[in-house]
Design a protein around this motif. Structure first.
Motif, mmCIF file in Angstrom:
data_model
loop_
_atom_site.group_PDB
_atom_site.id
_atom_site.type_symbol
_atom_site.label_atom_id
_atom_site.label_comp_id
_atom_site.label_asym_id
_atom_site.label_seq_id
_atom_site.Cartn_x
_atom_site.Cartn_y
_atom_site.Cartn_z
ATOM 1 N N MET A 2 -0.729 -26.815 -22.355
ATOM 2 C CA MET A 2 -1.329 -28.146 -22.272
ATOM 3 C C MET A 2 -0.250 -29.221 -22.111
ATOM 4 O O MET A 2 -0.424 -30.171 -21.347
ATOM 5 N N ALA A 3 0.862 -29.078 -22.803
ATOM 6 C CA ALA A 3 1.953 -30.054 -22.695
ATOM 7 C C ALA A 3 2.499 -30.081 -21.268
ATOM 8 O O ALA A 3 2.832 -31.143 -20.739
ATOM 9 N N LYS A 4 2.566 -28.916 -20.641
ATOM 10 C CA LYS A 4 3.043 -28.830 -19.262
ATOM 11 C C LYS A 4 2.086 -29.560 -18.313
ATOM 12 O O LYS A 4 2.521 -30.284 -17.416
ATOM 13 N N LEU A 5 0.788 -29.402 -18.534
ATOM 14 C CA LEU A 5 -0.211 -30.090 -17.712
ATOM 15 C C LEU A 5 -0.135 -31.611 -17.905
ATOM 16 O O LEU A 5 -0.260 -32.374 -16.942
ATOM 17 N N ILE A 6 0.081 -32.031 -19.131
ATOM 18 C CA ILE A 6 0.187 -33.462 -19.413
ATOM 19 C C ILE A 6 1.421 -34.045 -18.724
ATOM 20 O O ILE A 6 1.359 -35.131 -18.131
ATOM 21 N N ARG A 7 2.546 -33.331 -18.775
ATOM 22 C CA ARG A 7 3.752 -33.795 -18.094
ATOM 23 C C ARG A 7 3.529 -33.896 -16.588
ATOM 24 O O ARG A 7 3.946 -34.855 -15.943
ATOM 25 N N ALA A 9 0.648 -34.340 -15.035
ATOM 26 C CA ALA A 9 -0.255 -35.473 -14.791
ATOM 27 C C ALA A 9 0.507 -36.793 -14.871
ATOM 28 O O ALA A 9 0.292 -37.692 -14.052
ATOM 29 N N ASP A 10 1.409 -36.917 -15.841
ATOM 30 C CA ASP A 10 2.228 -38.127 -15.955
ATOM 31 C C ASP A 10 3.108 -38.319 -14.730
ATOM 32 O O ASP A 10 3.237 -39.435 -14.216
ATOM 33 N N GLN A 11 3.709 -37.256 -14.253
ATOM 34 C CA GLN A 11 4.563 -37.332 -13.067
ATOM 35 C C GLN A 11 3.760 -37.750 -11.842
ATOM 36 O O GLN A 11 4.203 -38.588 -11.049
#
Length: 69
Positions: A2-7, A9-11
């Motif tokens: 999930m943290a990877k997906l959030i990063r 999405a932020d990028q």
């Protein structure tokens, strides 16, 4: 995971903001002759003499930042 997906999405969001700011700066540069237009992060900064007066007079400038395609 999930943290990877959030990063990611932020990028993607940051990249989109930069793209939109660059497009707006380009439109402003072509519309406002004699003004200095720069992009700082995701902000578009316009400098020049008489900008407020032009903004008040020209409706195209007031609505330039709208999402018109």
């Amino acid at each position: 995971m999930m943290a990877k997906l959030i990063r990611l999405a932020d990028q993607l969001a940051r990249a989109r903001q930069h793209l939109l700011a660059a497009r707006l700066a380009e439109r402003l540069s072509s519309t406002i002759k004699g003004a200095s237009v720069t992009v700082e992060e995701t902000r578009v900064v316009v400098r020049g003499r008489g900008l407020i007066k032009r903004w008040l007079i020209d409706p195209e400038l007031r609505f330039l930042s709208g999402d018109h395609k």
